[in-house]
Each structure stands twice: as C-alpha cells, then as structure tokens.
Design an enzyme around this catalytic site. Structure first.
Site, PDB file in Angstrom:
ATOM      1  N   GLU A 227       0.803  -1.230   0.000  1.00  0.00           N
ATOM      2  CA  GLU A 227       0.000   0.000   0.000  1.00  0.00           C
ATOM      3  C   GLU A 227       0.833   1.276   0.000  1.00  0.00           C
ATOM      4  OE1 GLU A 227      -3.800   2.037   2.372  1.00  0.00           O
ATOM      5  OE2 GLU A 227      -2.987   0.117   3.032  1.00  0.00           O
ATOM      6  N   LYS A 243      -8.685  -0.996   0.842  1.00  0.00           N
ATOM      7  CA  LYS A 243      -9.748  -1.523   1.702  1.00  0.00           C
ATOM      8  C   LYS A 243     -10.500  -2.565   0.898  1.00  0.00           C
ATOM      9  CE  LYS A 243      -9.714  -0.307   5.854  1.00  0.00           C
ATOM     10  NZ  LYS A 243      -8.340  -0.796   5.834  1.00  0.00           N
TER      11      LYS A 243
END
Length: 428
Positions: A227, A243
């Site tokens: 990420e 997410k």
C-alpha cells in the site's frame, strides 16, 4: 572527501548483488532500503533505493523538527525515514497509553552518507563512494537454515478480539463512527533470527511494490507492504488506500471467481468508499480548490496471496505547501484508522491492547526538490535483536455488517506470508 557518483551496468553485477548490498548496509546503525520488486503499479511503486549512515546528527523526532530539518539544499540526495502511528499525538490532541515491546522513536529521518539507486540498466552509487562497491562485492551471503520461531502469542486473545468487534459494531450503531480499523498484535520473545535473511525470504514469499527494510540502531522493520500512503511529484499528489481483501484462488477459474466476489462485495465496497471520502477530505486541506479527483474507484489488484481493492485519489498541491504540511493534514492514513478519523483513533486506543508503533505508520524518502514517497507499514515484522522481541500486527476494517469470526480470519490471512516464512503458528 567530496561526494561523488559511480555508475555500474547491472549486467556487470552478480545475481545476488542486492543480498550482498543489504547485508553490508544492515551493519550500519542507520539503514533504509526500498524495494519495488519490479511490479507494475498505478503511478509506479517505490524507487529502488538503499541508504546508510553511521550517525544521524540533529535528526528530527517530530513533525515540528522535521519542518526545519528537511530543507537541505546542500544535500544532493534523498533523506530516508519513518513516522510511527504515534505521530497522531502531535497532529491531534491524542495520547498513547498502551504498552509496547518495541519502543520506536516517534519519528526519525537521516541523510545517508552513501546511497544506492537502481536504474533500469545501471546501479548508481552516490555520496561517499570510495571502496563501497568492492566492499559490497566482498560481502558474504551466508546460507542460513529457515528460521523456526515459537508460536506467536496474541496480545488480545481471540475471544477478547471477537468481543471487541461486537463492541465496535455497537459504537457504529450509536453513531460514534462509521468504520473502525481494529488491529491486534502477535508477539514472540527470546527470538534469535537474522533480519536480512528473513526480509529476503519474506520478500520472495510475498513480493510487494512498497516493501522495505529498515534498521534504526536495535530496531528492525521487515516490510512487505502493498500500500502507498502518499506520493508527490512536482505539485501532483497521489494517495491509494487499500480496503477490501480476499484470498487468491487455487486455480485460474477459482481465482477469477474470488476476484468477482470481492468486486461485488457490498461490505468491502462500502469500506473502501468511506475511506476514499476521508482521503478526499484530508487532501482537500492542502490542495488547490477543485483539484481533488478519484481517477480509479474499487480497482482490483492481485498479489501473491490476496486480491486487494485499491482506489486512487489525486490532487494538486496549493503553492507554499510542503511535505510536512501534507503529512500533518493526512497522517495517520485513513485506511488504518476509520471514519471519522479522530473519534476512530480514540476508540482504537480504547480497544487495542498494544501501542502500534511503526505498524500503520510509514517509511519513505524525500528528495531535495520536495518530491516524496511514503508507504503504509502493514504486512510487516518488527524485531529487536537486543531483547529478542519479535512482533507483527494485523487488522481489518469493522463496519456494522462485520461478522466477528470473518474479521478474525481476515487478520490471519494477512499474516499468512509472515507465518510461513518463520515456520510459525498463532496460539489462540
């Protein structure tokens, strides 16, 4: 001796040069390595960089100190560093009272006296270069047995975690938050391992675009993060919150079915959208009016073990805004807190049983021209060889639709690569 730069064709270097360079670098008290793993990623992965320093004079330990420390026009290369989750206490009126077996400084940056930059066809060695290449080439890469770590102990027993998820669902029902990222620590004590060897094994088992190896004296971070937190190039700012997670399939057909399942999972999409809205609001605090955009929503990307749902938020920075302004407006990253952010962080402090430290913080680099890149520290091992304390943390986003057992299973899924590399299991 004045700084210099050497350029060596990659074709002239041995296949294990990276391992030799990292083992050489890990001998310094300040060492940072950023590994993109050759992976394609929207807006690009980390640059492949390695920097070392024997000392870090006047190193900043807060965002306030970082502001006066960063403008270093005499420095030709990047500075490397990290922000722990506890920087939140400087950004907002918050505190951290939970225990820590790691005790990282809140924030730390250093200017490397020697740094390496891998280019497509060449390796550049910058700074104090005399004898560096010869020393790296002479560095042995020992053949070590695979590590065997005792079972990891949960700081929050499974039953307590399941109860906490139900309590967060009640908080959501009562309007306290919309979503909360609840994390838990697993730890082992009196562990002896070789940090470089374990990082290379982790990187091979779970290659990621924002991986990194960090040494700060007796603290080590072995990171396989997928990420990006923030990247800035010129005035263009990019954030890419993750997410949404699902296990990869065992066959191409099953893998495609898993991808489709994640794409249409209303709970995962709701989680992602809430954090995208939070990131948009954060970036708007430092962006030119009207420039915050979402060029990709609910993008699906495959990694070795999981599919991830990733969205991209972009903005154009206002004039006069620097890296510290951006960090102050956006840290901690919304994907690791929840929404609304401040109340979520207050509840995180209440429900979690350990200080996050560098987990859900960030490592990265800042160039002299102001460009910067920071990741989200997840899928990571933290280790202190002086005490033998080894730790990893994992979490998941809790919404009202969360099923506690499924959230626990997602946590263990995110830990799988680390457990496999260590030959370890979790004791419940």
């Amino acid at each position: 001796m004045s700084p210099t730069m050497l350029s060596i064709p990659l074709s002239e270097l041995p296949a294990d040069f990276r391992a030799r360079a990292l083992r050489w670098a890990a001998g310094f008290p300040h060492c940072a390595y950023f590994e993109p793993n050759g992976l394609a990623y929207p807006h690009g992965p980390f640059d492949q960089l390695l920097g070392v320093a024997t000392e870090a004079p006047a190193a900043p330990r807060s965002l306030k100190e970082l502001r006066s420390w960063l403008p270093q026009p005499a420095v030709a290369g990047p500075c490397f560093g990290f922000l722990t989750y506890e920087v939140k206490n400087e950004v907002e009126q918050l505190h951290s009272g939970n225990p820590s077996g790691l005790s990282w400084p809140q924030l730390h940056f250093f200017s490397p006296h020697t740094w390496l930059h891998w280019r497509p066809d060449t390796l550049e060695i910058h700074g104090h270069t005399e004898g560096v290449l010869a020393t790296i080439l002479a560095t042995a890469v020992p053949r070590l047995a695979a590590p065997l770590v005792p079972a990891f102990t949960p700081r929050m027993p499974k039953a307590e975690y399941l109860t906490a998820v139900e309590a967060v669902r009640e908080d959501i029902l009562n309007g306290e938050v919309y979503e909360l990222n609840l994390c838990q620590e697993f730890y082992a004590e009196q562990v002896q391992l070789d940090p470089v060897d374990v990082f290379l094994r982790l990187n091979e088992a779970s290659p990621a675009p924002f991986a990194g190896f960090l040494r700060h004296h007796n603290h080590f971070l072995l990171c396989a993060s997928p990420e990006r937190f923030l990247a800035c190039s010129g005035r263009a700012l990019v954030s890419q919150p993750i997410k949404g997670t699902i296990r990869r399939g065992a066959t191409p057909a099953e893998d495609e079915q898993q991808r489709t399942t994640l794409l249409h999972d209303e709970k995962e999409r709701a989680e992602n959208l809430m954090i995208v809205d939070l990131v948009r609001n954060d970036l708007a605090r430092v962006a030119q009016t009207g420039t915050v955009q979402v060029p990709e929503l609910f993008g699906l990307y495959s990694f070795r073990h999981v599919w991830q749902m990733i969205s991209t938020v972009t903005a154009e920075l206002r004039p006069g805004v620097d890296a510290v302004d951006v960090l102050g407006a956006t840290f901690p990253m919304g994907s690791m807190t929840g929404a609304p952010k401040i109340r979520a962080m207050q509840l995180i402090e209440h429900y979690e049983r350990t200080r996050r430290g560098l987990y859900s913080g960030s490592i990265g680099y800042v160039w002299p021209n102001g460009n910067f890149e920071f990741n989200v520290v997840i899928r990571s091992l933290q280790y202190r060889p002086d005490t033998g304390y080894l730790s990893f943390q994992v979490g998941s986003a809790i919404t009202y639709d969360s099923v506690p057992e499924r959230e626990y299973e997602e946590c263990l899924l995110k830990a799988q690569a680390m457990l496999d590399v260590l030959g370890a299991a979790v004791s419940e």
